[in-house]
Design an enzyme around this catalytic site. Structure first.
Site, PDB file in Angstrom:
ATOM      1  N   ASN A   1      49.753  -0.174 -27.088  1.00  0.00           N
ATOM      2  CA  ASN A   1      50.345   0.675 -28.123  1.00  0.00           C
ATOM      3  C   ASN A   1      49.361   1.187 -29.177  1.00  0.00           C
ATOM      4  O   ASN A   1      49.764   1.813 -30.143  1.00  0.00           O
ATOM      5  CB  ASN A   1      51.575  -0.001 -28.752  1.00  0.00           C
ATOM      6  CG  ASN A   1      51.223  -1.221 -29.562  1.00  0.00           C
ATOM      7  OD1 ASN A   1      50.101  -1.376 -30.012  1.00  0.00           O
ATOM      8  ND2 ASN A   1      52.197  -2.081 -29.768  1.00  0.00           N
ATOM      9  N   LYS A   2      48.084   0.970 -28.959  1.00  0.00           N
ATOM     10  CA  LYS A   2      47.122   1.415 -29.971  1.00  0.00           C
ATOM     11  C   LYS A   2      46.761   2.898 -29.806  1.00  0.00           C
ATOM     12  O   LYS A   2      47.068   3.518 -28.789  1.00  0.00           O
ATOM     13  CB  LYS A   2      45.870   0.535 -29.925  1.00  0.00           C
ATOM     14  CG  LYS A   2      46.156  -0.950 -30.190  1.00  0.00           C
ATOM     15  CD  LYS A   2      46.946  -1.224 -31.465  1.00  0.00           C
ATOM     16  CE  LYS A   2      46.831  -2.655 -31.936  1.00  0.00           C
ATOM     17  NZ  LYS A   2      48.031  -3.482 -31.673  1.00  0.00           N
TER      18      LYS A   2
END
Ligand SMILES: *Cc1c(COP(=O)(O)O)cnc(C)c1O
Length: 352
Positions: free
Chosen positions: A196-197
């Site tokens: 999710n970065k």
């Protein structure tokens, strides 16, 4: 258990990876290079590009930010019965490595401007622990949701008491203070490239530092603590925390698009701000700070948490697993948790 799992999966994902700039031939090429035993060259290319992006002397590619934080503690020789300061308002991975080392977390609450570790409480905590004969061995700071902490004040305190800072910059790639990448102000900085970065390899991380000895220790512990001899010789417990060259290349190929990614996230932040500013309070950027706005979070001024949204982090000093820890603050993070929401980054809504 099951109920919780189905609840979270029914929500819109907060942030998904964007591999759109990567061509099929580039992926095939990295696989072929691995077959030819060129994995080390691929990792060195990653290191070179990442050092340039962060403007730092040393970079060690690692399997995750969690392992990077663990390596940071190992490199600083934090061990059993030591105390380590950590913000309470963060993801549990910031503090789990303290427990891996059988050390004790000392949680410090946030200031309400950036939502990051409060310099005032930090100094209180240090003074109080020194009086108790337990000077903290390290200070972990987090740039929460990409927003830089109050770096100048935190550095002043850390320097005054001579305690090294580890920056958990896991979600703050591209966030700066005085135009310099966050993660370069402390002794060690750690980044994540998990799913999710802002830049993602599906998994992955990196550890950066300007200190040669620290970088060597991080590399040593990340690769099974092998001594530099012709045969296998181990004087310490090692870890398998290195980054796969395949992921390193997938991450490296995205680095040139970082600026564009940040523009999109900041654009979406501005839209959320326009939509909700009359009923909610957002994270502020501190003086001379620039946030990548990885995720937009806000706190309703009065309305309780609406179930159709994601929660912000639940403070670590309230988590059963960290029950035995110390805490300094005035429950600011509990208010963030009770009234706060994290909004998804919706790539397709932006109309690029
Ligand atoms: C994502 C994140 C981590 C963990 O990163 P991994 O690479 O998944 O281990 C740690 N700290 C913060 C603040 C994060 O956002």
């Amino acid at each position: 258990m099951n109920k919780t799992a189905s609840l979270t999966t029914s929500l819109q994902p907060l942030s998904l990876p964007d591999f759109s700039g990567i061509e099929a031939e580039q992926l095939i090429s990295v696989l072929r290079k691995c077959e030819l035993g060129e994995g080390e060259d691929i990792l060195q290319n990653f290191e070179k590009d990442f050092k340039k992006l962060a403007n730092v002397n040393y970079c060690v590619p690692v399997s995750s930010a969690t392992s990077g934080l663990h390596l940071a503690l190992l490199a600083l020789e934090v061990g059993e019965n030591d105390e380590v300061i950590c913000p309470t308002f963060t993801f549990a991975a910031s503090a789990f490595p303290i427990l891996y080392q059988k050390a004790t977390p000392v949680f410090v609450d946030s200031e309400k401007d950036t939502w990051n570790i409060s310099p005032e409480y930090l100094e209180k905590a240090i003074k109080s622990r020194i009086l108790a004969g337990k000077k903290p061995r390290a200070i972990i700071i987090v740039h929460s949701y990409g927003n830089p902490a109050k770096i100048a004040s935190l550095l002043e305190i850390a320097n005054h008491y001579q305690i090294p800072i580890i920056e958990d910059a896991a979600n703050a790639l591209g966030s700066t203070y005085n135009n310099l990448q966050v993660g370069t102000f402390g002794t060690i900085g750690v980044f994540s490239f998990n799913r999710n970065k802002i830049i993602s390899g599906g998994a992955g991380g990196s550890v950066i530092t300007n200190n040669k000895v620290i970088s060597e220790k991080v590399r040593y512990f990340a690769h099974q603590a092998k001594s530099n001899l012709a045969y296998y010789h181990h004087e310490n417990i090692g870890y398998n925390y290195g980054l796969s060259p395949i992921l390193a290349e997938i991450i490296r190929l995205q680095l040139p698009t970082l600026e564009k990614r940040i523009l999109l996230r900041r654009y979406q932040f501005d839209n959320y701000l326009k939509g909700y500013h009359s009923e909610a309070t957002f994270q502020n950027e501190a003086n001379n700070s620039f946030s990548n706005r990885w995720l937009t979070v806000f706190k309703y001024n009065s309305k309780p948490f609406p179930p159709e949204y994601h929660h912000v982090w639940k403070p670590l000093h309230t988590q059963p697993v960290f029950e035995k820890s110390l805490y300094f603050g005035n429950q600011e993070s509990v208010e963030f948790f009770n009234l706060g929401v994290a909004l998804p980054f919706l790539r397709n809504n932006i109309g690029q």
